[in-house]
Scaffold this active site. Structure first.
Site, PDB file in Angstrom:
ATOM      1  N   LYS A  69     -61.681  91.060  27.473  1.00 41.32           N
ATOM      2  CA  LYS A  69     -62.009  89.651  27.240  1.00 41.32           C
ATOM      3  C   LYS A  69     -63.474  89.365  27.552  1.00 41.32           C
ATOM      4  O   LYS A  69     -64.142  88.612  26.848  1.00 41.32           O
ATOM      5  CB  LYS A  69     -61.076  88.754  28.077  1.00 41.32           C
ATOM      6  CG  LYS A  69     -59.650  88.773  27.548  1.00 41.32           C
ATOM      7  CD  LYS A  69     -58.632  88.096  28.460  1.00 41.32           C
ATOM      8  CE  LYS A  69     -57.222  88.395  27.913  1.00 41.32           C
ATOM      9  NZ  LYS A  69     -56.151  87.655  28.556  1.00 41.32           N
ATOM     10  N   ASP A 124     -55.305  79.562  26.974  1.00 36.81           N
ATOM     11  CA  ASP A 124     -54.104  80.357  26.682  1.00 36.81           C
ATOM     12  C   ASP A 124     -53.050  79.575  25.906  1.00 36.81           C
ATOM     13  O   ASP A 124     -52.168  80.163  25.280  1.00 36.81           O
ATOM     14  CB  ASP A 124     -53.443  80.804  28.001  1.00 36.81           C
ATOM     15  CG  ASP A 124     -53.912  82.172  28.476  1.00 36.81           C
ATOM     16  OD1 ASP A 124     -54.200  83.023  27.618  1.00 36.81           O
ATOM     17  OD2 ASP A 124     -53.960  82.368  29.698  1.00 36.81           O
ATOM     18  N   GLN A 148     -55.228  85.486  34.478  1.00 35.05           N
ATOM     19  CA  GLN A 148     -54.521  86.633  33.914  1.00 35.05           C
ATOM     20  C   GLN A 148     -53.151  86.800  34.576  1.00 35.05           C
ATOM     21  O   GLN A 148     -53.039  86.770  35.807  1.00 35.05           O
ATOM     22  CB  GLN A 148     -55.372  87.907  34.091  1.00 35.05           C
ATOM     23  CG  GLN A 148     -54.848  89.123  33.359  1.00 35.05           C
ATOM     24  CD  GLN A 148     -54.948  89.018  31.837  1.00 35.05           C
ATOM     25  OE1 GLN A 148     -55.723  88.225  31.297  1.00 35.05           O
ATOM     26  NE2 GLN A 148     -54.163  89.805  31.138  1.00 35.05           N
TER      27      GLN A 148
HETATM   28  N1  L34 Z   1     -53.056  84.532  31.085  1.00 31.75           N
HETATM   29  N2  L34 Z   1     -52.185  86.650  30.794  1.00 31.75           N
HETATM   30  C1  L34 Z   1     -52.795  85.568  30.279  1.00 31.75           C
HETATM   31  N3  L34 Z   1     -53.151  85.490  28.973  1.00 31.75           N
HETATM   32  C2  L34 Z   1     -52.913  86.528  28.139  1.00 31.75           C
HETATM   33  O1  L34 Z   1     -53.220  86.423  26.852  1.00 31.75           O
HETATM   34  C3  L34 Z   1     -52.311  87.679  28.635  1.00 31.75           C
HETATM   35  N4  L34 Z   1     -52.092  88.802  27.881  1.00 31.75           N
HETATM   36  C4  L34 Z   1     -50.900  89.612  28.124  1.00 31.75           C
HETATM   37  C5  L34 Z   1     -50.852  89.916  29.621  1.00 31.75           C
HETATM   38  N5  L34 Z   1     -51.250  88.783  30.454  1.00 31.75           N
HETATM   39  C6  L34 Z   1     -51.933  87.708  29.987  1.00 31.75           C
HETATM   40  C7  L34 Z   1     -53.065  89.582  27.378  1.00 31.75           C
HETATM   41  O2  L34 Z   1     -54.244  89.246  27.350  1.00 31.75           O
HETATM   42  C8  L34 Z   1     -51.185  90.848  27.291  1.00 31.75           C
HETATM   43  N6  L34 Z   1     -52.576  90.750  26.928  1.00 31.75           N
HETATM   44  C9  L34 Z   1     -53.308  91.745  26.257  1.00 31.75           C
HETATM   45  C10 L34 Z   1     -54.629  91.553  25.881  1.00 31.75           C
HETATM   46  C11 L34 Z   1     -55.356  92.542  25.251  1.00 31.75           C
HETATM   47  C12 L34 Z   1     -54.786  93.741  24.971  1.00 31.75           C
HETATM   48  C13 L34 Z   1     -53.461  93.945  25.320  1.00 31.75           C
HETATM   49  C14 L34 Z   1     -52.733  92.952  25.952  1.00 31.75           C
HETATM   50  C15 L34 Z   1     -55.603  94.800  24.316  1.00 31.75           C
HETATM   51  O3  L34 Z   1     -56.773  94.632  24.159  1.00 31.75           O
HETATM   52  N7  L34 Z   1     -54.984  95.934  23.953  1.00 31.75           N
HETATM   53  C16 L34 Z   1     -55.682  97.041  23.346  1.00 31.75           C
HETATM   54  C17 L34 Z   1     -55.657  98.251  24.250  1.00 31.75           C
HETATM   55  C18 L34 Z   1     -56.200  97.951  25.605  1.00 31.75           C
HETATM   56  C19 L34 Z   1     -56.157  99.156  26.529  1.00 31.75           C
HETATM   57  O4  L34 Z   1     -56.743 100.181  26.168  1.00 31.75           O
HETATM   58  O5  L34 Z   1     -55.572  99.048  27.620  1.00 31.75           O
HETATM   59  C20 L34 Z   1     -54.990  97.377  22.035  1.00 31.75           C
HETATM   60  O6  L34 Z   1     -55.646  97.927  21.167  1.00 31.75           O
HETATM   61  O7  L34 Z   1     -53.803  97.097  21.922  1.00 31.75           O
END
Ligand code: L34
Length: 283
Positions: A51, A118, A95
């Protein structure tokens, strides 16, 4: 066809960056997003880092506040109160998950609705379910954008959502319903789950179990959206809730993990932050 969330997220962020440059000239400052991370959960650290990276890419000011998991609920709510008062802060994100001694409900409620990037605040959620203008939660919003980008027809189609969380399952089901899909919300206790999911034209999986969806659960030509981010117990690699290799030939379109819904969640967060910024600056 594999729908790349990474690609679409890049397009969205380019558009956001262009708007930020214009707004800076017009209003004299950039949008400011504050992300609060409690504790050291490695997955949360990774998401919050993403983020911050995206914020920098689109030209936002980003402040990531890290607090130890010993912080009390009262201290966290006090911090949110200060950020609510701070006119230079446009968006506040705490988060999740939070440590067990802190009520997520109370914390979310403490965030000023106008700064709730969010879309998790109960007043935002109520607006969503009442079809009133509101901030759409980032992951569900990103999923609809992915379907639109892939040219998947939603109106009149059968959508099955596996999962009923406040963050993904429930709101994505609502957004699909608003686009005139006929929606079934299934979960881990649904009887004959494969029979239900095989009927789906659109299958959204947000259950949080590695490779939960197997080929026999996917109907021929379905659009499959994988919201899961898990560790494959065998390889240790990131994997989704869908057994991608087994399902990709049955699906007409499918999202990969990584590179699918995750990057879209972050891109939609950038859009939501602009919305909060514009509301804040015009007050
Ligand atoms: N308050 N909490 C709040 N807001 C959110 O919107 C979230 N979420 C979920 C968990 N808690 C939260 C997220 O941001 C899940 N989540 C989230 C955000 C980004 C990614 C995955 C979950 C992401 O960027 N995933 C990448 C891989 C990241 C890695 O390498 O670990 C992908 O390509 O899927």
């Amino acid at each position: 066809m594999i729908i790349s969330g990474t690609e679409l997220a890049k397009e969205i962020k380019q558009d956001v960056a262009k708007r930020v440059a214009e707004y800076k000239v017009e209003y004299g400052r950039e949008p400011h997003l504050v992300v609060i991370l409690v504790g050291e959960n490695p997955a949360s650290v990774s998401y919050v880092t993403g983020k911050a990276k995206d914020s920098a890419e689109v030209g936002f000011k980003n402040t990531t506040i890290r607090k130890p998991d010993t912080i009390s609920e009262a201290e966290l709510i006090e911090l949110i109160g200060q950020l609510n008062e701070d006119r230079s802060v446009d968006g506040i994100l705490v988060q999740l998950p939070l440590p067990k001694h802190i009520s997520e409900e109370k914390v979310i409620e403490a965030i000023n609705k106008e700064k709730d990037v969010d879309g998790f605040h109960p007043l935002n959620v109520a607006s969503l379910w009442q079809k009133l203008p509101c901030l759409l939660p980032c992951t569900p919003k990103g999923i609809i954008k992915l379907l639109d980008k892939a040219g998947v027809e939603i109106a009149g189609k059968k959508a099955v959502v596996i999962g009923r969380s406040n963050i993904v399952g429930l709101p994505v089901a609502k957004l699909l319903l608003d686009r005139n899909a006929t929606v079934t919300i299934a979960h881990s206790r649904t009887q004959n789950l494969a029979e239900v999911t095989r009927q789906a034209d659109i299958l959204v999986v947000a259950i949080g179990r590695a490779k939960f969806v197997t080929a026999d659960m996917v109907g021929e030509g379905a659009a499959v959206i994988d919201v899961g981010v898990n560790r494959d117990p065998e390889s240790g690699k990131l994997c989704g809730d869908v057994d991608f290799e087994a399902c990709k030939d049955k699906a007409s379109v499918i999202t990969p993990v990584p590179g699918g819904v995750g990057p879209m969640t972050r891109a939609c967060l950038m859009e939501n932050t602009i919305e909060c910024y514009l509301n804040n600056i015009k007050k």
